[in-house]
Design a protein around this motif. Sequence first.
Motif, mmCIF file in Angstrom:
data_model
loop_
_atom_site.group_PDB
_atom_site.id
_atom_site.type_symbol
_atom_site.label_atom_id
_atom_site.label_comp_id
_atom_site.label_asym_id
_atom_site.label_seq_id
_atom_site.Cartn_x
_atom_site.Cartn_y
_atom_site.Cartn_z
ATOM 1 N N MET A 1 -18.539 -35.133 16.144
ATOM 2 C CA MET A 1 -19.086 -36.406 16.625
ATOM 3 C C MET A 1 -17.947 -37.267 17.170
ATOM 4 O O MET A 1 -16.977 -37.550 16.448
ATOM 5 N N PRO A 2 -18.029 -37.721 18.423
ATOM 6 C CA PRO A 2 -16.944 -38.527 19.000
ATOM 7 C C PRO A 2 -16.909 -39.928 18.395
ATOM 8 O O PRO A 2 -17.932 -40.479 17.989
ATOM 9 N N ILE A 3 -15.714 -40.485 18.329
ATOM 10 C CA ILE A 3 -15.555 -41.855 17.843
ATOM 11 C C ILE A 3 -16.012 -42.808 18.940
ATOM 12 O O ILE A 3 -15.545 -42.718 20.080
ATOM 13 N N PRO A 4 -16.950 -43.732 18.627
ATOM 14 C CA PRO A 4 -17.452 -44.641 19.668
ATOM 15 C C PRO A 4 -16.386 -45.621 20.130
ATOM 16 O O PRO A 4 -15.439 -45.937 19.401
ATOM 17 N N GLU A 5 -16.560 -46.106 21.346
ATOM 18 C CA GLU A 5 -15.651 -47.114 21.884
ATOM 19 C C GLU A 5 -15.839 -48.425 21.124
ATOM 20 O O GLU A 5 -16.960 -48.773 20.733
ATOM 21 N N PRO A 6 -14.766 -49.172 20.876
ATOM 22 C CA PRO A 6 -14.902 -50.464 20.190
ATOM 23 C C PRO A 6 -15.801 -51.416 20.974
ATOM 24 O O PRO A 6 -15.804 -51.418 22.206
ATOM 25 N N GLU A 7 -16.570 -52.205 20.255
ATOM 26 C CA GLU A 7 -17.428 -53.192 20.888
ATOM 27 C C GLU A 7 -16.557 -54.237 21.576
ATOM 28 O O GLU A 7 -15.527 -54.647 21.027
ATOM 29 N N PRO A 8 -16.934 -54.687 22.770
ATOM 30 C CA PRO A 8 -16.139 -55.707 23.464
ATOM 31 C C PRO A 8 -15.935 -56.946 22.597
ATOM 32 O O PRO A 8 -16.856 -57.396 21.915
ATOM 33 N N PHE A 9 -14.750 -57.490 22.631
ATOM 34 C CA PHE A 9 -14.389 -58.605 21.759
ATOM 35 C C PHE A 9 -15.317 -59.798 21.916
ATOM 36 O O PHE A 9 -15.713 -60.436 20.934
ATOM 37 N N ASP A 10 -15.676 -60.107 23.158
ATOM 38 C CA ASP A 10 -16.465 -61.320 23.392
ATOM 39 C C ASP A 10 -17.912 -61.212 22.925
ATOM 40 O O ASP A 10 -18.654 -62.189 22.948
ATOM 41 N N SER A 11 -18.326 -60.019 22.473
ATOM 42 C CA SER A 11 -19.703 -59.865 21.987
ATOM 43 C C SER A 11 -19.781 -59.675 20.472
ATOM 44 O O SER A 11 -20.867 -59.570 19.913
ATOM 45 N N LEU A 12 -18.622 -59.660 19.809
ATOM 46 C CA LEU A 12 -18.600 -59.352 18.386
ATOM 47 C C LEU A 12 -19.368 -60.354 17.531
ATOM 48 O O LEU A 12 -19.977 -59.995 16.522
ATOM 49 N N LEU A 13 -19.333 -61.627 17.891
ATOM 50 C CA LEU A 13 -20.037 -62.656 17.127
ATOM 51 C C LEU A 13 -21.339 -63.090 17.791
ATOM 52 O O LEU A 13 -21.976 -64.034 17.342
ATOM 53 N N SER A 14 -21.744 -62.387 18.836
ATOM 54 C CA SER A 14 -22.953 -62.758 19.555
ATOM 55 C C SER A 14 -24.206 -62.231 18.849
ATOM 56 O O SER A 14 -24.249 -61.086 18.389
#
Length: 286
Positions: A1-14
């Motif tokens: 299973m591939p490691i997913p890309e990190p969530e964009p920083f500006d959406s982390l608290l959205s």
Amino acid sequence: MPIPEPEPFDSLLSLEGRVAIVTGGTRGTGSAIVLRFVQAGASVVITARGPEDLNSIEAKVAAAGGKSLCLEADVGNVADCERVVTETWNKFGRIDVLVNNADVSPVSLSTETSEKVWEDTININLKGAFFLSKLAAQKMMEGGRGGRIINILSTEMIRPIGVLAAYGGAKAGLMAITQSMAKELGKYGIQVNAAIPGITMTEEKLEAHKAGNRQIDIPSEATKTLEFMKETSESGVLEHIVKNGMPMGRIGYPDDLAKAVLFLASGMASYISGTSLLVDGAQTLA
């Protein structure tokens, strides 16, 4: 299973596009949680037992540019819990976050605690939170997007002051439910956590203190409790605890808890479940 890309920083608290239910969301910490969720982009369903308070928070949400559904409900009543979840689903078609914030904390020595005080405390703080979590989880499973359930506990279950046995017991029970549901619901993408606030000064409490009213809910029949609390107040014990028992030099504010709850509801807490986050400024270590 591939490691997913990190969530964009500006959406982390959205919380954009998500729907959150906040019980007891009209004042104090509940109101602070509601307004932080609105700032994060969520539509918020707010419950309370008083229509005037609901009208007030509805106006605040509208002024902040948010969307809300305000429902008069007693979360200690399972039928009301069912109605809250049904009306939320009918209006928004989804439930992403549930915050079990509503509570009551009548002050009573255990030797004076009546059956009514016990039942009222358990019904709102424990029974209502459990059944709302159950009902919300069912809809989260139906929606297939996972979700977050966040229970508000209390340091009373860690370091009791001695006159809140029913309240502390209910909160300890809710911690056990938090852990059990986290284990059960994880496979559906539902994360269940808790936040544990310490002493918190709300605007209502501040105004009451200024007016010389300690704003302590003591049942009329609890005469020994009233005498005990009066003696404690007159001896300055409560003030001493606040002044010297807070390592950060202050008590908590509603927004301290609201920011922690927003964290648990957001992408910042994507792999956190079954935990209880202390938001007490190290109060329980003092």
